[in-house]
Design a protein around this motif. Structure first.
Motif, PDB file in Angstrom:
ATOM      1  N   ARG A  25     -64.975 -40.612  39.484  1.00 38.96           N
ATOM      2  CA  ARG A  25     -64.519 -39.378  38.827  1.00 38.96           C
ATOM      3  C   ARG A  25     -65.465 -38.187  38.959  1.00 38.96           C
ATOM      4  O   ARG A  25     -65.328 -37.220  38.233  1.00 38.96           O
ATOM      5  N   THR A  31     -56.622 -38.809  42.661  1.00 37.87           N
ATOM      6  CA  THR A  31     -56.609 -39.986  41.801  1.00 37.87           C
ATOM      7  C   THR A  31     -56.192 -41.244  42.555  1.00 37.87           C
ATOM      8  O   THR A  31     -56.240 -42.335  42.003  1.00 37.87           O
ATOM      9  N   GLU A  32     -55.792 -41.079  43.809  1.00 37.62           N
ATOM     10  CA  GLU A  32     -55.527 -42.239  44.657  1.00 37.62           C
ATOM     11  C   GLU A  32     -55.673 -41.826  46.116  1.00 37.62           C
ATOM     12  O   GLU A  32     -55.444 -40.676  46.485  1.00 37.62           O
ATOM     13  N   GLN A 142     -57.809 -29.774  36.745  1.00 33.93           N
ATOM     14  CA  GLN A 142     -57.980 -30.805  35.732  1.00 33.93           C
ATOM     15  C   GLN A 142     -58.008 -32.181  36.384  1.00 33.93           C
ATOM     16  O   GLN A 142     -57.271 -32.456  37.326  1.00 33.93           O
ATOM     17  N   LEU A 143     -58.880 -33.014  35.856  1.00 35.97           N
ATOM     18  CA  LEU A 143     -58.940 -34.412  36.236  1.00 35.97           C
ATOM     19  C   LEU A 143     -58.918 -35.204  34.945  1.00 35.97           C
ATOM     20  O   LEU A 143     -59.757 -34.982  34.070  1.00 35.97           O
ATOM     21  N   ASP A 144     -57.936 -36.065  34.822  1.00 36.62           N
ATOM     22  CA  ASP A 144     -57.761 -36.855  33.603  1.00 36.62           C
ATOM     23  C   ASP A 144     -57.637 -35.958  32.375  1.00 36.62           C
ATOM     24  O   ASP A 144     -58.147 -36.272  31.296  1.00 36.62           O
ATOM     25  N   GLY A 145     -56.985 -34.813  32.539  1.00 37.89           N
ATOM     26  CA  GLY A 145     -56.750 -33.894  31.436  1.00 37.89           C
ATOM     27  C   GLY A 145     -57.942 -33.041  31.045  1.00 37.89           C
ATOM     28  O   GLY A 145     -57.891 -32.320  30.057  1.00 37.89           O
ATOM     29  N   VAL A 146     -59.022 -33.098  31.826  1.00 38.63           N
ATOM     30  CA  VAL A 146     -60.237 -32.336  31.535  1.00 38.63           C
ATOM     31  C   VAL A 146     -60.446 -31.302  32.634  1.00 38.63           C
ATOM     32  O   VAL A 146     -60.416 -31.634  33.826  1.00 38.63           O
ATOM     33  N   ARG A 148     -62.348 -29.073  35.171  1.00 35.60           N
ATOM     34  CA  ARG A 148     -63.587 -29.299  35.909  1.00 35.60           C
ATOM     35  C   ARG A 148     -63.964 -28.059  36.710  1.00 35.60           C
ATOM     36  O   ARG A 148     -63.110 -27.410  37.322  1.00 35.60           O
TER      37      ARG A 148
END
Length: 160
Positions: A25, A31-32, A142-146, A148
């Motif tokens: 992360r 994400t894949e 956003q990554l995982d809802g955060v 960046r």
């Protein structure tokens, strides 16, 4: 360590290393990992390399164009990933230095990438290899809802 052109047969190892970066992360918004055909179509031929140690892929590097417009033909964005077991052993630096040689020979005048600020090792590697910080794009995605931030770095050809 041998640095050579990435082959389709390397894809399982390349994908596995990419998936390590995704899982950590701090390497990518992805994400894949894509399948071979999707990845292969997106990367420029001649600038896809693997580092091989003891007959095992220890890392990889590749570039894709930033634009299809002719005026940006010499500008690429790169990705470099090193297997967790090979980190801190010079694999990333060897790959980046060889990529610089390849792109210089091909007339590419700018190599750029975006790095999460938390990825201090990648930032340090790029600075050691002659990249400079252009700036920080705040809350770029956003990554995982955060949200960046991304530090943009570039290396300009010394041939121009």
């Amino acid at each position: 360590m041998e640095i050579r052109e990435l082959r389709e047969a390397d894809w399982p190892a390349v994908r596995s290393i990419y998936e390590q970066g995704i899982a950590g992360r701090n390497a990518t918004f992805e994400t894949e990992a894509p399948d071979w055909d999707t990845w292969n179509r997106s990367q420029l031929d001649g600038h896809r390399l693997v580092a091989v140690e003891d007959e095992r892929v220890a890392g990889w590097i590749a570039v894709h164009p930033v634009s299809l417009r002719p005026c940006y033909a010499g500008v690429v964005e790169h990705s470099v990933y090193v297997d967790a077991d090979a980190q801190g052993k010079g694999v990333g630096r060897a790959l980046l230095e060889r990529l610089i040689e390849h792109t210089e020979q091909a007339g590419i005048w700018t190599i750029q990438t975006g790095i999460f600020p938390e990825n201090e090792a990648s930032l340090a590697l790029h600075l050691k290899c002659g990249f400079r910080v252009v700036g920080t794009q705040e809350r770029l995605g956003q990554l995982d809802g955060v949200w960046r931030d991304v530090v943009v770095v570039e290396r300009r050809s010394k041939e121009i």
